[in-house]
Design a protein around this motif. Structure first.
Motif, PDB file in Angstrom:
ATOM      1  N   ALA A 372       0.829  -1.211   0.000  1.00  0.00           N
ATOM      2  CA  ALA A 372       0.000   0.000   0.000  1.00  0.00           C
ATOM      3  C   ALA A 372       0.859   1.254   0.000  1.00  0.00           C
ATOM      4  O   ALA A 372       0.494   2.275  -0.602  1.00  0.00           O
ATOM      5  N   ALA A 373       2.007   1.213   0.661  1.00  0.00           N
ATOM      6  CA  ALA A 373       2.872   2.392   0.712  1.00  0.00           C
ATOM      7  C   ALA A 373       3.398   2.739  -0.681  1.00  0.00           C
ATOM      8  O   ALA A 373       3.452   3.921  -1.067  1.00  0.00           O
ATOM      9  N   ARG A 375       1.955   1.908  -3.592  1.00  0.00           N
ATOM     10  CA  ARG A 375       0.814   2.353  -4.395  1.00  0.00           C
ATOM     11  C   ARG A 375       0.438   3.794  -4.049  1.00  0.00           C
ATOM     12  O   ARG A 375       0.064   4.585  -4.917  1.00  0.00           O
ATOM     13  N   ARG A 376       0.555   4.164  -2.779  1.00  0.00           N
ATOM     14  CA  ARG A 376       0.203   5.531  -2.366  1.00  0.00           C
ATOM     15  C   ARG A 376       1.127   6.547  -3.032  1.00  0.00           C
ATOM     16  O   ARG A 376       0.681   7.592  -3.509  1.00  0.00           O
ATOM     17  N   VAL A 377       2.428   6.245  -3.078  1.00  0.00           N
ATOM     18  CA  VAL A 377       3.386   7.168  -3.693  1.00  0.00           C
ATOM     19  C   VAL A 377       3.110   7.307  -5.189  1.00  0.00           C
ATOM     20  O   VAL A 377       3.149   8.403  -5.755  1.00  0.00           O
ATOM     21  N   ASP A 379       0.201   6.697  -6.817  1.00  0.00           N
ATOM     22  CA  ASP A 379      -1.098   7.341  -7.059  1.00  0.00           C
ATOM     23  C   ASP A 379      -1.038   8.841  -6.816  1.00  0.00           C
ATOM     24  O   ASP A 379      -1.752   9.611  -7.466  1.00  0.00           O
ATOM     25  N   ALA A 380      -0.188   9.280  -5.877  1.00  0.00           N
ATOM     26  CA  ALA A 380      -0.074  10.714  -5.609  1.00  0.00           C
ATOM     27  C   ALA A 380       0.417  11.462  -6.841  1.00  0.00           C
ATOM     28  O   ALA A 380       0.040  12.617  -7.084  1.00  0.00           O
ATOM     29  N   TYR A 383      -2.559  10.532 -10.166  1.00  0.00           N
ATOM     30  CA  TYR A 383      -3.876  11.154 -10.116  1.00  0.00           C
ATOM     31  C   TYR A 383      -3.827  12.607  -9.661  1.00  0.00           C
ATOM     32  O   TYR A 383      -4.813  13.139  -9.158  1.00  0.00           O
ATOM     33  N   CYS A 384      -2.696  13.253  -9.853  1.00  0.00           N
ATOM     34  CA  CYS A 384      -2.590  14.669  -9.506  1.00  0.00           C
ATOM     35  C   CYS A 384      -3.411  15.487 -10.501  1.00  0.00           C
ATOM     36  O   CYS A 384      -3.335  15.252 -11.718  1.00  0.00           O
ATOM     37  N   GLU A 394       8.708  10.460  -4.105  1.00  0.00           N
ATOM     38  CA  GLU A 394       8.960  10.247  -2.682  1.00  0.00           C
ATOM     39  C   GLU A 394       9.656   8.907  -2.489  1.00  0.00           C
ATOM     40  O   GLU A 394       9.301   7.903  -3.123  1.00  0.00           O
ATOM     41  N   VAL A 396      10.436   5.555  -0.695  1.00  0.00           N
ATOM     42  CA  VAL A 396       9.645   4.643   0.131  1.00  0.00           C
ATOM     43  C   VAL A 396      10.487   3.410   0.442  1.00  0.00           C
ATOM     44  O   VAL A 396      11.267   2.946  -0.392  1.00  0.00           O
ATOM     45  N   TYR A 398      10.410  -0.579   1.855  1.00  0.00           N
ATOM     46  CA  TYR A 398       9.496  -1.708   2.013  1.00  0.00           C
ATOM     47  C   TYR A 398      10.312  -2.993   2.101  1.00  0.00           C
ATOM     48  O   TYR A 398      11.521  -3.002   1.850  1.00  0.00           O
TER      49      TYR A 398
END
Length: 828
Positions: A372-373, A375-377, A379-380, A383-384, A394, A396, A398
């Motif tokens: 999820a971490a 995917r969050r980076v 998507d940010a 989808y801007c 960013e 990340v 993992y």
């Protein structure tokens, strides 16, 4: 001065070149004019082409603009000479020369305005500019004017003269002009396209075809010449087109003038024949030269494409080499997270072959909680909103599982890849690094930090226990020494011994206080209590406390500037007093002769109190000044040093000043004394709710006959308290620990309870809470904390006051009197 010969030589060379060019233009203009007039005249034929204007325009375009006046002058001389030789009257000669030169100048100026200083007929734009502006526009304007004036002066059919004249000039411009411009740049074109066998053959074929067509007068085969010219332009580009155009014009004109060629099939007369020949040559030249320019551009584009493709292949090879040699994994995935490329570094980091991780298989080796971490980076960025700048990539971290099952830590920086044309996102580019070693180190550091914090807590607890254990006997030592000093029958020797005991106890107490204060500063456990203070009284108190030490050494101890500061400032008097005692005490300690001066000043605008302590001691070296505020630092740290101390006084002072929001420093020159200073924020005036300070020096006493319970596990402390309180008429009862204290408070009423905090079986706080909760006869009585721990932090709400150890008579009596004078509210 040194450069003048060089400059002069260059100037002479430039002048010689200009003169040579002007002479060449004069000769060339006159020679071409002679050919164009005399050869047709010898065959009783009209002039089919006028080459001189095209020659002059080509010379102008191939020369710098600064040489144009000289070239125009040379052309004028040659034109006048040619006109005079042709038999023109002076007036006609001047008019025609002026119009011819104007036509060449107009053509050159118009073309240069479009192409700039450098003309390259290999560029379609330049070729088009020359054909339209130089080949047609200038001859139409200037040639039309010249032919009209000529007709008016000498007579004749105006239309026929104008059309023939303009066509002569157009044909001359389009035939010799481009050829000369190309010949002047022949070296450039030959470097780009050297003469080849096919190119020379195509020019020879063009010449043979032209000769074959114009050598016979039976068939109108003019249409066979342009394809041969196009072949030469195709094979040899611009240079081939120029050569073929010049050779075709020469062959066609010579054979036509000599009475041969398909032009003579036209029976409308020599004027019409001349016009048709001109049109044929103009159209042929106009077709071949642009085709050559476009062919050159096509070849350049193809060469650029080939070079770009080769460069792309080289670039791909370089990047592939970098990717394959990189220690980190270079990866690319589509927008759904499926890997499309993984560099060979995956073999060393993950244990997998790159092909094994393509598609969705890479995601499966990640720890589920960490997906999820990532995917969050992504998507940010993906989808801007369009009108918002995308956030930077960013980093990340993992976890992933190697092929052998071992879990490792990876760090990546997923970056959105976009189409360079549309800007639409196409995938994710990532650089993945193995950070397992770093994460392991971080975990080790966290564990070490936790261990250090635990050790600090243990140290704090140890210091608190040591504070209790050291101060408890010191309370008895100093207290009984003070009581003994007040005995009237004490001998001088005994009094001296008691003074030594008192001095040693206070010295030991100061050392303990320094260590504990520094420990509390490090742990951030010291709080400030600001209240209105008379700064002059505080200074006097400090000097009074150190007056005896200064007098013993014969030092003058004085205060300066008390009247400058406001009478009342809000600050923490205990902490300021502690700093002043350290600074003034150090000055007295290290100064053997002279004085110690304490100076105060106040900045009303900034609201800051500035205090300085100046002595006449030995001073501090610059090297020692950098260490003097460090903990445990002493300038005379040798085993034989003259002055004692822990080396914490100045470190504690710095900590306290910084805690109060101020600054501290030292200024000194070796052998000239030292000046220690500090400044702290201090507001003026009293609070509205501040009580007026008592102006009396009397010690407050508890009411006589009061009953006090003393709970302390140290018999000496209990005996000391009993001695002090019974002397003022207070009845004292004792308990040896918390359990006995609770039992005693529940069995009988007491007006107040003195409670030690650290005791066996039951500590002071727990004992006080039990006394309150059991609702015994002393449940509402004031309970006073009696311990060294009351200096280190906030007091528990269960207590009504506190008096620290070591015990002082003033502190004990005043605290007890205040507690007894304040009624405690009834409990619910």
């Amino acid at each position: 001065m040194v450069d003048q010969p060089t400059i002069g030589s260059k100037t002479r060379d430039a002048l010689a070149t200009t003169v040579s060019a002007a002479l060449g233009v004069a000769v060339g203009f006159a020679f071409l004019a002679y050919l164009c007039v005399e050869i047709p005249r010898a065959y009783n034929h009209l002039t089919p082409i006028w080459l001189s204007n095209g020659f002059l325009a080509a010379c102008l375009l191939s020369s710098p603009t600064r040489r144009w006046p000289a070239l125009m002058l040379g052309a004028a001389v040659g034109a006048l000479f040619a006109g005079a030789h042709a038999g023109d009257s002076p007036l006609v000669n001047v008019i025609l020369v002026t119009l011819n030169l104007s036509e060449a100048l107009l053509a050159a100026s118009a073309v240069r305005r479009m192409t700039g200083e450098t003309i390259d007929l290999g560029r379609p734009r330049d070729m088009l500019a020359f054909v339209v502006l130089g080949g047609f526009l200038a001859p139409i304007v200037a040639g039309g004017a010249a032919s009209s004036i000529y007709t008016l002066l000498l007579g004749g059919d105006l239309r026929t003269t104008v059309v023939g004249w303009v066509l002569n000039d157009i044909l001359g411009m389009l035939t010799i002009g481009p050829c000369l411009v190309v010949f002047f740049k022949a070296g450039l074109y030959l470097r780009e396209r050297p003469l080849s066998r096919d190119g020379v053959l195509s020019i020879v074929i063009c010449c043979l075809m032209t000769a074959a067509v114009f050598a016979q007068t039976k068939y109108p085969l003019l249409f066979l010449v342009p394809p041969a010219m196009l072949l030469a332009a195709w094979r040899q580009e611009v240079l081939g087109a120029a050569l073929s155009a010049a050779l075709v014009a020469a062959i066609a004109m010579v054979l036509t003038i000599s009475g041969r060629g398909p032009i003579h099939l036209i029976l409308a007369g020599t004027d019409t024949q001349s016009t048709v020949l001109q049109l044929f040559l103009a159209v042929s030249t106009f077709v071949s030269l642009p085709v050559a320019a476009f062919q050159r551009q096509r070849r350049a584009i193809l060469a650029h494409i080939v070079e770009a493709r080769a460069e792309a292949e080289r670039s791909e090879a370089r990047y592939r080499l970098l990717a394959e040699s990189a220690l980190d994994i270079i990866a690319h995935s589509d927008l759904e997270g499926r890997m499309t490329y993984i560099s060979p570094a995956a073999r060393a980091i993950l244990g997998y072959e790159p092909d094994e991780l393509l598609g969705e298989r890479y995601v499966k080796i990640l720890v589920d909680e960490d997906r999820a971490a990532i995917r969050r980076v992504v998507d940010a960025q993906r989808y801007c909103p369009e009108d918002v700048t995308a956030p930077p990539a960013e980093t990340v971290e993992y976890r992933a599982f190697r092929k052998d099952g071992r879990m490792i830590w990876l760090e990546s920086r997923p970056t959105l890849a976009s189409d360079p044309v549309t800007g639409a996102p196409t995938g994710i580019t990532d650089i993945i690094r193995d950070v397992t070693a770093r994460k392991t180190l971080e975990l080790d550091l966290r564990a070490a930090r936790a261990e250090a914090e635990q050790a600090a807590a243990v140290k704090g607890e140890f210091l608190a226990n040591m504070s209790h254990e050291l101060r408890t006997p010191l309370t008895a030592v100093i207290g009984f020494a003070n009581l003994l000093a007040d005995e009237p029958g004490l001998s001088p020797r005994g009094r001296r011994y008691v003074d030594r005991i008192t001095t040693g106890g206070r010295t030991l107490l100061a050392t303990i206080n320094d260590i504990l204060d520094f420990s509390r500063l490090e742990q951030g456990r010291i709080t400030l209590s600001r209240r209105p203070v008379m700064i002059a009284d505080l200074v006097s108190e400090v000097l009074e406390m150190l007056a005896s030490d200064a007098a013993a050494k014969g030092l003058v101890l004085r205060a300066v500037g008390d009247e400058v500061a406001p009478p009342v400032l809000r600050l923490d008097p205990e902490r300021v007093r502690q700093v002043l005692l350290n600074l003034v005490g150090n000055a007295v300690k290290f100064t053997e002769v002279g004085e110690v001066r304490l100076e105060t000043d106040y900045d009303l605008q900034a609201g800051r109190l500035r205090v300085s302590v100046t002595d006449t001691g030995p001073g501090v070296t610059e090297a020692d000044q950098a260490l003097i505020f460090a903990r445990f630092a002493q300038i005379d740290a040798a085993l034989t040093r003259e002055h004692g101390g822990t080396g914490l006084g100045l470190a504690i002072s710095r900590g306290l000043v910084e805690l109060m929001g101020g600054d501290i420093g030292v200024e000194s020159t070796l052998g000239q004394g030292a000046r220690f200073w500090f400044e702290i924020p201090a507001r003026t005036g009293q609070d509205d709710d501040a009580d007026d300070e008592a102006g009396e020096d009397d010690i407050p006493l508890p009411p006589p006959g009061s009953r006090v319970l003393v709970v302390d596990d140290n018999a000496g402390n209990r005996e000391l308290v009993r001695s002090v309180l019974e002397a003022v008429g207070v009845e004292v009862a004792e308990a040896v620990d918390g359990e006995e204290g609770v039992a005693a408070a529940g069995a009988a009423p007491f007006d107040a309870i003195l409670m030690d905090l650290r005791m066996p079986r039951l500590d002071g706080v727990s004992a006080a809470l039990r006394i309150r909760s059991e609702e015994g006869p002393s449940a509402r009585s004031p309970i006073i904390a009696f311990s060294a721990d009351v200096r280190s932090g906030a007091l528990d709400p269960v207590f009504d006051g506190a008096t620290p150890k070591p015990l002082t008579v003033l502190s004990l009596l005043s605290t007890l009197a205040a507690a007894l004078a304040t009624p405690r509210p009834a409990t619910a």
